[in-house]
Design a protein around this motif. Structure first.
Motif, PDB file in Angstrom:
ATOM      1  N   VAL A  27       0.822  -1.209   0.000  1.00 47.77           N
ATOM      2  CA  VAL A  27       0.000   0.000   0.000  1.00 47.77           C
ATOM      3  C   VAL A  27       0.855   1.258   0.000  1.00 47.77           C
ATOM      4  CG1 VAL A  27      -1.626   1.335   1.404  1.00 47.77           C
ATOM      5  CG2 VAL A  27      -2.004  -1.091   1.049  1.00 47.77           C
ATOM      6  N   PHE A  28       1.923   1.278   0.789  1.00 46.61           N
ATOM      7  CA  PHE A  28       2.730   2.475   0.930  1.00 46.61           C
ATOM      8  C   PHE A  28       3.898   2.539  -0.044  1.00 46.61           C
ATOM      9  CE2 PHE A  28       0.941   2.120   5.298  1.00 46.61           C
ATOM     10  CZ  PHE A  28       0.109   3.224   5.186  1.00 46.61           C
ATOM     11  N   TYR A  29       3.946   1.630  -1.012  1.00 44.58           N
ATOM     12  CA  TYR A  29       5.012   1.670  -2.003  1.00 44.58           C
ATOM     13  C   TYR A  29       4.858   2.942  -2.841  1.00 44.58           C
ATOM     14  CZ  TYR A  29       8.267   0.120  -5.558  1.00 44.58           C
ATOM     15  OH  TYR A  29       9.341   0.025  -6.401  1.00 44.58           O
ATOM     16  N   PRO A  30       5.944   3.705  -3.018  1.00 47.45           N
ATOM     17  CA  PRO A  30       5.820   4.960  -3.760  1.00 47.45           C
ATOM     18  C   PRO A  30       5.546   4.722  -5.244  1.00 47.45           C
ATOM     19  CG  PRO A  30       8.110   4.539  -3.223  1.00 47.45           C
ATOM     20  CD  PRO A  30       7.299   3.471  -2.542  1.00 47.45           C
ATOM     21  N   LYS A  36      -7.994   1.881  -8.117  1.00 46.42           N
ATOM     22  CA  LYS A  36      -8.164   1.420  -6.738  1.00 46.42           C
ATOM     23  C   LYS A  36      -7.661  -0.021  -6.644  1.00 46.42           C
ATOM     24  CE  LYS A  36     -11.635   1.201  -3.176  1.00 46.42           C
ATOM     25  NZ  LYS A  36     -13.034   1.396  -2.852  1.00 46.42           N
ATOM     26  N   PRO A  37      -6.952  -0.367  -5.563  1.00 45.67           N
ATOM     27  CA  PRO A  37      -6.414  -1.727  -5.446  1.00 45.67           C
ATOM     28  C   PRO A  37      -7.537  -2.770  -5.394  1.00 45.67           C
ATOM     29  CG  PRO A  37      -5.740  -0.370  -3.574  1.00 45.67           C
ATOM     30  CD  PRO A  37      -6.570   0.464  -4.445  1.00 45.67           C
ATOM     31  N   SER A  38      -7.353  -3.853  -6.101  1.00 47.36           N
ATOM     32  CA  SER A  38      -8.369  -4.904  -6.115  1.00 47.36           C
ATOM     33  C   SER A  38      -8.172  -5.848  -4.929  1.00 47.36           C
ATOM     34  CB  SER A  38      -8.307  -5.695  -7.418  1.00 47.36           C
ATOM     35  OG  SER A  38      -7.107  -6.418  -7.477  1.00 47.36           O
ATOM     36  N   PHE A  39      -9.220  -6.562  -4.601  1.00 46.48           N
ATOM     37  CA  PHE A  39      -9.205  -7.475  -3.467  1.00 46.48           C
ATOM     38  C   PHE A  39      -8.261  -8.644  -3.709  1.00 46.48           C
ATOM     39  CE2 PHE A  39     -11.116 -10.935  -0.909  1.00 46.48           C
ATOM     40  CZ  PHE A  39     -10.954 -10.345   0.329  1.00 46.48           C
ATOM     41  N   GLN A  40      -8.166  -9.107  -4.947  1.00 51.20           N
ATOM     42  CA  GLN A  40      -7.277 -10.224  -5.265  1.00 51.20           C
ATOM     43  C   GLN A  40      -5.814  -9.830  -5.073  1.00 51.20           C
ATOM     44  OE1 GLN A  40      -9.763  -9.327  -7.440  1.00 51.20           O
ATOM     45  NE2 GLN A  40     -11.148 -11.048  -7.164  1.00 51.20           N
ATOM     46  N   LYS A  41      -5.458  -8.616  -5.469  1.00 50.96           N
ATOM     47  CA  LYS A  41      -4.077  -8.169  -5.294  1.00 50.96           C
ATOM     48  C   LYS A  41      -3.742  -7.998  -3.818  1.00 50.96           C
ATOM     49  CE  LYS A  41      -3.517  -5.949  -9.737  1.00 50.96           C
ATOM     50  NZ  LYS A  41      -3.256  -4.702 -10.446  1.00 50.96           N
ATOM     51  N   LEU A  42      -4.711  -7.565  -3.038  1.00 49.21           N
ATOM     52  CA  LEU A  42      -4.510  -7.430  -1.605  1.00 49.21           C
ATOM     53  C   LEU A  42      -4.307  -8.793  -0.947  1.00 49.21           C
ATOM     54  CD1 LEU A  42      -4.498  -5.129   0.472  1.00 49.21           C
ATOM     55  CD2 LEU A  42      -6.878  -5.664   0.914  1.00 49.21           C
ATOM     56  N   LEU A  43      -5.103  -9.771  -1.328  1.00 53.22           N
ATOM     57  CA  LEU A  43      -4.933 -11.125  -0.801  1.00 53.22           C
ATOM     58  C   LEU A  43      -3.604 -11.734  -1.225  1.00 53.22           C
ATOM     59  CD1 LEU A  43      -8.436 -12.820  -1.074  1.00 53.22           C
ATOM     60  CD2 LEU A  43      -7.174 -12.217   0.975  1.00 53.22           C
ATOM     61  N   LEU A  44      -3.188 -11.448  -2.434  1.00 56.15           N
ATOM     62  CA  LEU A  44      -1.898 -11.954  -2.910  1.00 56.15           C
ATOM     63  C   LEU A  44      -0.741 -11.320  -2.132  1.00 56.15           C
ATOM     64  CD1 LEU A  44      -0.652 -13.910  -4.874  1.00 56.15           C
ATOM     65  CD2 LEU A  44      -0.551 -12.079  -6.546  1.00 56.15           C
ATOM     66  N   ALA A  45      -0.860 -10.027  -1.804  1.00 53.80           N
ATOM     67  CA  ALA A  45       0.169  -9.372  -0.994  1.00 53.80           C
ATOM     68  C   ALA A  45       0.232  -9.984   0.400  1.00 53.80           C
ATOM     69  CB  ALA A  45      -0.101  -7.878  -0.901  1.00 53.80           C
ATOM     70  N   LEU A  83      10.250  -6.845   2.334  1.00 55.63           N
ATOM     71  CA  LEU A  83      10.967  -6.912   1.059  1.00 55.63           C
ATOM     72  C   LEU A  83      10.140  -7.615  -0.010  1.00 55.63           C
ATOM     73  CD1 LEU A  83      14.621  -7.711   2.150  1.00 55.63           C
ATOM     74  CD2 LEU A  83      13.778  -5.631   1.078  1.00 55.63           C
ATOM     75  N   ALA A  84       9.499  -8.700   0.367  1.00 54.80           N
ATOM     76  CA  ALA A  84       8.675  -9.430  -0.606  1.00 54.80           C
ATOM     77  C   ALA A  84       7.476  -8.591  -1.039  1.00 54.80           C
ATOM     78  CB  ALA A  84       8.217 -10.750   0.002  1.00 54.80           C
ATOM     79  N   GLY A  85       6.862  -7.889  -0.096  1.00 55.09           N
ATOM     80  CA  GLY A  85       5.734  -7.016  -0.455  1.00 55.09           C
ATOM     81  C   GLY A  85       6.166  -5.865  -1.335  1.00 55.09           C
TER      82      GLY A  85
END
Length: 93
Positions: A27-30, A36-45, A83-85
């Motif tokens: 989320v805080f990556y510059p 808007k971020p999708s739910f699937q990408k959030l779950l993958l993170a 780092l992975a995120g």
């Protein structure tokens, strides 16, 4: 019974720590966000952060850097999941 409970609590702790730090790094990556971020990408993170923290814990114990429950284990789990995120956020955007 106590050994089983310790393993379960460690699993849940790495799920929470790895998931939160993976999401925070994503989320805080510059950079510009196109949508808007999708739910699937959030779950993958969350999954990537959890797997990185779990892998760093087991690899550090296997290599003999630390034992289970030491502060260095938690620090390596947090750093690895961040780092992975961050790498995931850099490649997705």
């Amino acid at each position: 019974m106590a050994a089983t409970m310790g393993v379960a609590m460690g699993f849940l702790a790495f799920l929470v720590i790895g998931g939160l730090s993976g999401v925070f790094a994503w989320v805080f990556y510059p950079g510009q966000r196109k949508s808007k971020p999708s739910f699937q990408k959030l779950l993958l993170a969350i999954l990537i952060g959890f797997m990185a923290s779990l892998a760093s814990s087991y690899l550090g114990q296997f290599a003999g850097f630390f034992q289970s429950g030491q502060m260095l284990e938690w620090l390596s789990a947090i750093v690895a999941s961040c780092l992975a995120g961050g790498l995931y956020a850099a490649t997705v955007r």
